[in-house]
Design a protein around this motif. Sequence first.
Motif, PDB file in Angstrom:
ATOM      1  N   GLU A 136       0.579  -1.645  -0.203  1.00  0.00           N
ATOM      2  CA  GLU A 136       0.254  -0.117   0.214  1.00  0.00           C
ATOM      3  C   GLU A 136       1.099   1.615  -0.003  1.00  0.00           C
ATOM      4  O   GLU A 136       1.869   1.191   0.441  1.00  0.00           O
ATOM      5  CB  GLU A 136      -1.249  -0.172   0.996  1.00  0.00           C
ATOM      6  N   THR A 137       0.393   2.559  -1.147  1.00  0.00           N
ATOM      7  CA  THR A 137       1.171   3.945  -0.666  1.00  0.00           C
ATOM      8  C   THR A 137       1.155   4.088   0.940  1.00  0.00           C
ATOM      9  O   THR A 137       2.845   4.949   1.009  1.00  0.00           O
ATOM     10  CB  THR A 137       0.504   4.523  -1.446  1.00  0.00           C
ATOM     11  N   SER A 138       0.923   4.428   1.491  1.00  0.00           N
ATOM     12  CA  SER A 138       0.454   4.544   2.584  1.00  0.00           C
ATOM     13  C   SER A 138       2.370   3.707   3.430  1.00  0.00           C
ATOM     14  O   SER A 138       2.273   4.513   4.268  1.00  0.00           O
ATOM     15  CB  SER A 138      -0.242   4.578   3.624  1.00  0.00           C
ATOM     16  N   ILE A 173       4.622  -1.339  -9.533  1.00  0.00           N
ATOM     17  CA  ILE A 173       3.316  -0.730 -10.292  1.00  0.00           C
ATOM     18  C   ILE A 173       3.427  -1.731 -11.513  1.00  0.00           C
ATOM     19  O   ILE A 173       1.536  -2.456 -11.698  1.00  0.00           O
ATOM     20  CB  ILE A 173       3.563   0.181 -11.448  1.00  0.00           C
ATOM     21  N   TRP A 211       1.125  -3.202  -6.422  1.00  0.00           N
ATOM     22  CA  TRP A 211       1.157  -1.675  -6.102  1.00  0.00           C
ATOM     23  C   TRP A 211      -0.275  -1.549  -5.644  1.00  0.00           C
ATOM     24  O   TRP A 211      -0.640  -1.686  -6.391  1.00  0.00           O
ATOM     25  CB  TRP A 211       1.755  -0.667  -6.635  1.00  0.00           C
ATOM     26  N   GLU A 212      -0.731  -1.018  -4.129  1.00  0.00           N
ATOM     27  CA  GLU A 212      -2.066  -0.472  -4.299  1.00  0.00           C
ATOM     28  C   GLU A 212      -2.186   0.534  -3.775  1.00  0.00           C
ATOM     29  O   GLU A 212      -1.560   0.721  -3.047  1.00  0.00           O
ATOM     30  CB  GLU A 212      -2.929  -1.687  -3.875  1.00  0.00           C
ATOM     31  N   GLU A 213      -3.017   1.777  -3.448  1.00  0.00           N
ATOM     32  CA  GLU A 213      -3.575   2.668  -3.137  1.00  0.00           C
ATOM     33  C   GLU A 213      -4.316   2.780  -1.899  1.00  0.00           C
ATOM     34  O   GLU A 213      -4.867   1.673  -1.623  1.00  0.00           O
ATOM     35  CB  GLU A 213      -4.032   3.684  -3.633  1.00  0.00           C
ATOM     36  N   GLY A 214      -3.567   3.236  -0.800  1.00  0.00           N
ATOM     37  CA  GLY A 214      -4.232   2.881   0.127  1.00  0.00           C
ATOM     38  C   GLY A 214      -3.632   3.595   1.325  1.00  0.00           C
ATOM     39  O   GLY A 214      -2.259   3.776   1.072  1.00  0.00           O
TER      40      GLY A 214
END
Length: 486
Positions: A451-453, A478, A483-486
């Motif tokens: 996760e990006t965070s 990516i 990779w996933e947003e979060g």
Amino acid sequence: MGNRLTLGITKIGDLLLKDRITVTENGDPLEDIKLKIPEYQRPYKWTVKNANQLLDDIEEAMNANREVYRVGTLILHYDEEGNYNIVDGQQRTITFSLLLDCLGQKPIAFLDQNLSNNLYNLHNVMNNHRAFGRRIAKLLDDKDQKNLTDYVNNHCELIIVITDDLSEAFQFFDSQNARGKTLYPHDLLKAYHLREMNEIDVTETERVVRMWENLDQKKLAVLFNEYLYRLKEWIKGNRPKELTEHNIELFKGVTSRDSHPYAQYYKGAFAYADELNHSHVTFVSGIQKLSPFQISAPIIAGKPFFEYAKHYFDILADIQNNDKYEGYFMNDNPIVKTLDLRKYKNGVGNRITRLMFDAALLLYVDRFCPARPSKADTDYLEQFIVFAFIWAYSMRAQYRNVGWQVAQNYIMGTMGKDGVVNGFNIYKVISESESPGALLSKMTDMTVPLETSKIMANMDEVNVDKDGVYQNYLHFFIYHKFWEEG
């Protein structure tokens, strides 16, 4: 000589100008000493600095009126042709010969032999000879030169050890070195496995030692300390510390005397592979040669140990060379091209992460890739490279600072409670998988997107491609959908 050690002391002048050893243990001189540099010797690596230091020490001893100046030990192997092959003391002996030549002491038969055509030999011999020539030319008068010549010839002495058993000569060499400096663990292993080669003839022993000495010794130390030792421990779920003289038993292996069922099994497997590989069967049938080694298996002591070292030295070199046209395993891989950027080779954290990645590839190749991989083999390998990369660099991406404490915890899978993802013992997973397909299935289940965070790494230039090389390893998270947003 009667298959025993002969001890003696010789003056430099007697050895190099008169081809004799001044006195042996029975009180008599030993004549007709034909000194020879065998092919297995390392190049002449003494530089002008070393040569000048030797001359400084000689002049200091002479000015202090020291009657005898002992300059070291010369270990010789006496062969069937009557040659005295230098096992230890080559650097000093060549340097003394060059010094005597510059002092006008001729002929020196030792200098008549041809050194191997090696850049070290060509460069250092000429440089050191010139350096001595300049130093001697600066002496005030002929009397100074005569005094120096007399002191070198008659007051500088070597302790001499001679044996007609080559293995014994190497053992003595290693034990002598151990007294003077800390040896690499692989040097101690060399001495141990030479002792296990009692039944091997001299020619084959020389070939094996030459093969070993031709390897870059620093890289060989890295192979054992950083890769093979750690892999053996990680596979078992242990936390490796450092390979030292106290834990080299891991690499001593099974000897010819061991008769337990497990020892017979491994000796039998090695003997079968070795015999098949040296027969015409592989050529006639078209089948590939069998690998006689596995990192997770015990080593067979003696000659196989040296072949084991060369085997893994070559595989690791292939894995770490991403040239498009060289090697069998790594060829122009886009992930590795990015990891080879200088910015990802500098710093402790980057070096540890790359070692973890390379070690996973080494273990995979060892377990699943034949020496000449087929298209199916390379396809599986390419898929595994992605998973190995995601696994290792997930750690790098989640930590600003990576040291061995972090890396060991990540490999042991003890960081999940802290929200760290993809921390598990990939080496144990590889070693317990029966096939590449089974391994890839496990990796698919065990590896999750970041996760990006959670990402602490620099996210600049993520998708920048310069000359076919992406400038940030996160691009491949990516690209491969990790990779996933979060």
